[in-house]
Design a protein around this motif. Structure first.
Motif, PDB file in Angstrom:
ATOM      1  N   THR A 299       0.795  -1.340  -0.294  1.00  0.00           N
ATOM      2  CA  THR A 299       0.091   0.071  -0.011  1.00  0.00           C
ATOM      3  C   THR A 299       0.781   1.415   0.232  1.00  0.00           C
ATOM      4  O   THR A 299       0.250   2.131   0.131  1.00  0.00           O
ATOM      5  CB  THR A 299      -1.032  -0.064   1.338  1.00  0.00           C
ATOM      6  N   ARG A 300       2.074   1.163  -0.181  1.00  0.00           N
ATOM      7  CA  ARG A 300       2.824   2.193  -0.178  1.00  0.00           C
ATOM      8  C   ARG A 300       3.853   2.461  -1.384  1.00  0.00           C
ATOM      9  O   ARG A 300       5.050   2.056  -1.477  1.00  0.00           O
ATOM     10  CB  ARG A 300       4.163   2.207   1.086  1.00  0.00           C
ATOM     11  N   PRO A 301       3.015   2.889  -2.610  1.00  0.00           N
ATOM     12  CA  PRO A 301       3.723   2.811  -3.832  1.00  0.00           C
ATOM     13  C   PRO A 301       4.921   3.806  -4.042  1.00  0.00           C
ATOM     14  O   PRO A 301       5.960   3.605  -4.559  1.00  0.00           O
ATOM     15  CB  PRO A 301       2.629   3.118  -4.889  1.00  0.00           C
ATOM     16  N   ASP A 302       4.955   4.872  -3.027  1.00  0.00           N
ATOM     17  CA  ASP A 302       5.853   5.805  -3.177  1.00  0.00           C
ATOM     18  C   ASP A 302       6.990   5.131  -2.444  1.00  0.00           C
ATOM     19  O   ASP A 302       8.361   5.583  -2.825  1.00  0.00           O
ATOM     20  CB  ASP A 302       5.496   7.024  -2.401  1.00  0.00           C
ATOM     21  N   ALA A 303       7.045   4.493  -1.440  1.00  0.00           N
ATOM     22  CA  ALA A 303       8.275   3.919  -0.849  1.00  0.00           C
ATOM     23  C   ALA A 303       8.711   2.819  -1.881  1.00  0.00           C
ATOM     24  O   ALA A 303       9.983   2.810  -2.087  1.00  0.00           O
ATOM     25  CB  ALA A 303       7.843   2.995   0.551  1.00  0.00           C
ATOM     26  N   LEU A 304       7.835   2.095  -2.684  1.00  0.00           N
ATOM     27  CA  LEU A 304       8.443   1.119  -3.647  1.00  0.00           C
ATOM     28  C   LEU A 304       9.405   2.057  -4.843  1.00  0.00           C
ATOM     29  O   LEU A 304      10.377   1.522  -4.902  1.00  0.00           O
ATOM     30  CB  LEU A 304       7.493   0.362  -4.240  1.00  0.00           C
ATOM     31  N   ARG A 305       8.829   3.046  -5.172  1.00  0.00           N
ATOM     32  CA  ARG A 305       9.631   3.787  -6.159  1.00  0.00           C
ATOM     33  C   ARG A 305      10.837   4.508  -5.501  1.00  0.00           C
ATOM     34  O   ARG A 305      11.889   4.529  -6.222  1.00  0.00           O
ATOM     35  CB  ARG A 305       8.515   5.071  -6.804  1.00  0.00           C
ATOM     36  N   PHE A 306      10.815   4.964  -4.402  1.00  0.00           N
ATOM     37  CA  PHE A 306      11.951   5.251  -3.598  1.00  0.00           C
ATOM     38  C   PHE A 306      13.072   4.266  -3.436  1.00  0.00           C
ATOM     39  O   PHE A 306      14.224   4.831  -3.959  1.00  0.00           O
ATOM     40  CB  PHE A 306      11.629   5.702  -2.079  1.00  0.00           C
ATOM     41  N   TYR A 307      12.728   3.190  -3.227  1.00  0.00           N
ATOM     42  CA  TYR A 307      13.797   1.910  -3.058  1.00  0.00           C
ATOM     43  C   TYR A 307      14.550   1.549  -4.504  1.00  0.00           C
ATOM     44  O   TYR A 307      15.541   1.252  -4.653  1.00  0.00           O
ATOM     45  CB  TYR A 307      13.295   0.845  -2.465  1.00  0.00           C
ATOM     46  N   GLU A 308      13.401   1.674  -5.428  1.00  0.00           N
ATOM     47  CA  GLU A 308      13.760   1.417  -6.822  1.00  0.00           C
ATOM     48  C   GLU A 308      14.811   2.431  -7.361  1.00  0.00           C
ATOM     49  O   GLU A 308      15.799   2.116  -7.931  1.00  0.00           O
ATOM     50  CB  GLU A 308      12.663   1.365  -7.800  1.00  0.00           C
ATOM     51  N   ARG A 309      14.509   3.556  -6.945  1.00  0.00           N
ATOM     52  CA  ARG A 309      15.496   4.753  -7.412  1.00  0.00           C
ATOM     53  C   ARG A 309      16.889   4.691  -6.771  1.00  0.00           C
ATOM     54  O   ARG A 309      17.885   5.012  -7.362  1.00  0.00           O
ATOM     55  CB  ARG A 309      15.100   6.114  -6.947  1.00  0.00           C
ATOM     56  N   LEU A 310      17.028   3.906  -5.664  1.00  0.00           N
ATOM     57  CA  LEU A 310      18.088   3.600  -5.098  1.00  0.00           C
ATOM     58  C   LEU A 310      18.719   2.351  -5.614  1.00  0.00           C
ATOM     59  O   LEU A 310      19.861   1.894  -5.264  1.00  0.00           O
ATOM     60  CB  LEU A 310      18.225   3.422  -3.485  1.00  0.00           C
ATOM     61  N   GLY A 311      18.267   1.662  -6.457  1.00  0.00           N
ATOM     62  CA  GLY A 311      18.859   0.401  -7.224  1.00  0.00           C
ATOM     63  C   GLY A 311      18.326  -0.875  -6.886  1.00  0.00           C
ATOM     64  O   GLY A 311      18.549  -1.807  -7.359  1.00  0.00           O
ATOM     65  N   PHE A 312      17.312  -0.976  -5.651  1.00  0.00           N
ATOM     66  CA  PHE A 312      16.682  -2.142  -5.301  1.00  0.00           C
ATOM     67  C   PHE A 312      15.779  -2.769  -6.603  1.00  0.00           C
ATOM     68  O   PHE A 312      15.064  -1.602  -7.409  1.00  0.00           O
ATOM     69  CB  PHE A 312      15.811  -2.003  -4.203  1.00  0.00           C
ATOM     70  N   LYS A 313      15.421  -3.791  -6.815  1.00  0.00           N
ATOM     71  CA  LYS A 313      14.495  -4.529  -7.667  1.00  0.00           C
ATOM     72  C   LYS A 313      13.605  -5.581  -7.198  1.00  0.00           C
ATOM     73  O   LYS A 313      13.885  -6.247  -6.113  1.00  0.00           O
ATOM     74  CB  LYS A 313      15.357  -5.166  -8.814  1.00  0.00           C
ATOM     75  N   ALA A 314      12.536  -5.344  -7.401  1.00  0.00           N
ATOM     76  CA  ALA A 314      11.348  -6.116  -6.853  1.00  0.00           C
ATOM     77  C   ALA A 314      11.516  -7.758  -7.598  1.00  0.00           C
ATOM     78  O   ALA A 314      10.736  -8.064  -8.539  1.00  0.00           O
ATOM     79  CB  ALA A 314       9.872  -5.690  -7.164  1.00  0.00           C
ATOM     80  N   THR A 315      12.384  -8.391  -7.326  1.00  0.00           N
ATOM     81  CA  THR A 315      12.733  -9.543  -7.937  1.00  0.00           C
ATOM     82  C   THR A 315      12.044 -10.838  -7.446  1.00  0.00           C
ATOM     83  O   THR A 315      11.948 -12.036  -8.053  1.00  0.00           O
ATOM     84  CB  THR A 315      14.207 -10.061  -7.864  1.00  0.00           C
ATOM     85  N   HIS A 316      11.415 -10.904  -6.116  1.00  0.00           N
ATOM     86  CA  HIS A 316      11.040 -11.796  -5.477  1.00  0.00           C
ATOM     87  C   HIS A 316       9.465 -11.363  -5.019  1.00  0.00           C
ATOM     88  O   HIS A 316       9.102 -10.125  -4.745  1.00  0.00           O
ATOM     89  CB  HIS A 316      11.407 -12.257  -4.414  1.00  0.00           C
ATOM     90  N   GLU A 317       8.691 -12.247  -4.773  1.00  0.00           N
ATOM     91  CA  GLU A 317       7.329 -11.987  -4.029  1.00  0.00           C
ATOM     92  C   GLU A 317       7.646 -12.642  -2.826  1.00  0.00           C
ATOM     93  O   GLU A 317       7.448 -13.533  -2.447  1.00  0.00           O
ATOM     94  CB  GLU A 317       6.144 -12.874  -4.783  1.00  0.00           C
ATOM     95  N   GLY A 318       7.213 -11.412  -1.796  1.00  0.00           N
ATOM     96  CA  GLY A 318       7.562 -11.803  -0.317  1.00  0.00           C
ATOM     97  C   GLY A 318       5.876 -12.316   0.150  1.00  0.00           C
ATOM     98  O   GLY A 318       5.062 -11.786  -0.068  1.00  0.00           O
ATOM     99  N   LEU A 319       5.821 -13.273   1.274  1.00  0.00           N
ATOM    100  CA  LEU A 319       4.941 -13.537   1.784  1.00  0.00           C
ATOM    101  C   LEU A 319       4.871 -13.351   3.503  1.00  0.00           C
ATOM    102  O   LEU A 319       6.247 -13.553   3.825  1.00  0.00           O
ATOM    103  CB  LEU A 319       4.747 -15.065   1.552  1.00  0.00           C
ATOM    104  N   LYS A 320       3.973 -13.178   4.174  1.00  0.00           N
ATOM    105  CA  LYS A 320       3.997 -13.156   5.401  1.00  0.00           C
ATOM    106  C   LYS A 320       2.751 -13.977   6.164  1.00  0.00           C
ATOM    107  O   LYS A 320       1.579 -13.884   5.410  1.00  0.00           O
ATOM    108  CB  LYS A 320       3.961 -11.581   5.829  1.00  0.00           C
ATOM    109  N   LEU A 321       3.028 -14.300   7.330  1.00  0.00           N
ATOM    110  CA  LEU A 321       1.919 -15.132   7.996  1.00  0.00           C
ATOM    111  C   LEU A 321       1.712 -14.161   9.463  1.00  0.00           C
ATOM    112  O   LEU A 321       2.506 -14.302  10.096  1.00  0.00           O
ATOM    113  CB  LEU A 321       2.205 -16.414   8.190  1.00  0.00           C
ATOM    114  N   LYS A 322       0.844 -13.755   9.278  1.00  0.00           N
ATOM    115  CA  LYS A 322       0.604 -12.891  10.690  1.00  0.00           C
ATOM    116  C   LYS A 322       0.093 -13.741  11.922  1.00  0.00           C
ATOM    117  O   LYS A 322      -0.858 -14.610  11.821  1.00  0.00           O
ATOM    118  CB  LYS A 322      -0.611 -11.840  10.541  1.00  0.00           C
ATOM    119  N   LEU A 323       0.604 -13.584  12.864  1.00  0.00           N
ATOM    120  CA  LEU A 323       0.721 -14.491  14.047  1.00  0.00           C
ATOM    121  C   LEU A 323      -0.200 -13.854  15.239  1.00  0.00           C
ATOM    122  O   LEU A 323      -0.036 -12.643  15.355  1.00  0.00           O
ATOM    123  CB  LEU A 323       1.681 -15.317  14.487  1.00  0.00           C
TER     124      LEU A 323
END
Length: 153
Positions: free
Chosen positions: A129-153
């Motif tokens: 839900t933070r598309p601006d954060a995603l763009r921020f990290y991509e500008r710094l060279g990070f790439k969305a290469t994996h799909e992350g999963l979480k299980l809330k306990l």
């Protein structure tokens, strides 16, 4: 960047400022409890982090004012020939300095620390839900290469 910042390992005296920054956004306001006195859970977590040589809670400071925070966890992996990774979590900057390059400097500092410790990879996640954060990290060279999963306990 207009602000002259320095980085250091957080102390318990910084905890109030850190929790205030974590709570100061739409998502953080739903999951953090910034109140006085701070809930003991934050103090316990701080002590666990600072007693672990593979965790660093880092603050960015302008003079004596804490204006940013991030946690860096260094993890050995059996994959990648037994390599180490750095995971960046909980990156926040004070509202007074947002958009002034403090967040970029925090991340660059974390990357430098990871290189110095011999890590082969730096990873992080950001909420979908933070598309601006995603763009921020991509500008710094990070790439969305994996799909992350979480299980809330």
């Amino acid at each position: 960047m207009e602000t002259e910042i320095r980085f250091r390992i957080a102390t318990e005296k910084d905890l109030d400022s850190i929790v205030a920054m974590l709570a100061d956004d739409v998502l953080g306001s739903k999951r953090e409890r910034y109140e006085q006195p701070l809930p003991n859970s934050y103090i316990k977590a701080f002590k666990a982090i600072t007693s672990d040589p593979n965790n660093e809670l880092v603050v960015a400071c302008d003079g004596n004012e804490v204006i940013g925070v991030q946690q860096i966890t260094f993890t050995p992996y059996i994959t990648h020939q037994g390599g180490w990774r750095a995971t960046i979590e909980g990156v926040r900057t004070s509202a007074s300095v947002r958009g002034k390059g403090v967040g970029s400097e925090l991340i660059k500092w974390a990357i430098q620390c990871a290189e110095e410790r011999g890590c082969h990879l730096v990873q992080l996640t950001t909420d979908k839900t933070r598309p601006d954060a995603l763009r921020f990290y991509e500008r710094l060279g990070f790439k969305a290469t994996h799909e992350g999963l979480k299980l809330k306990l």
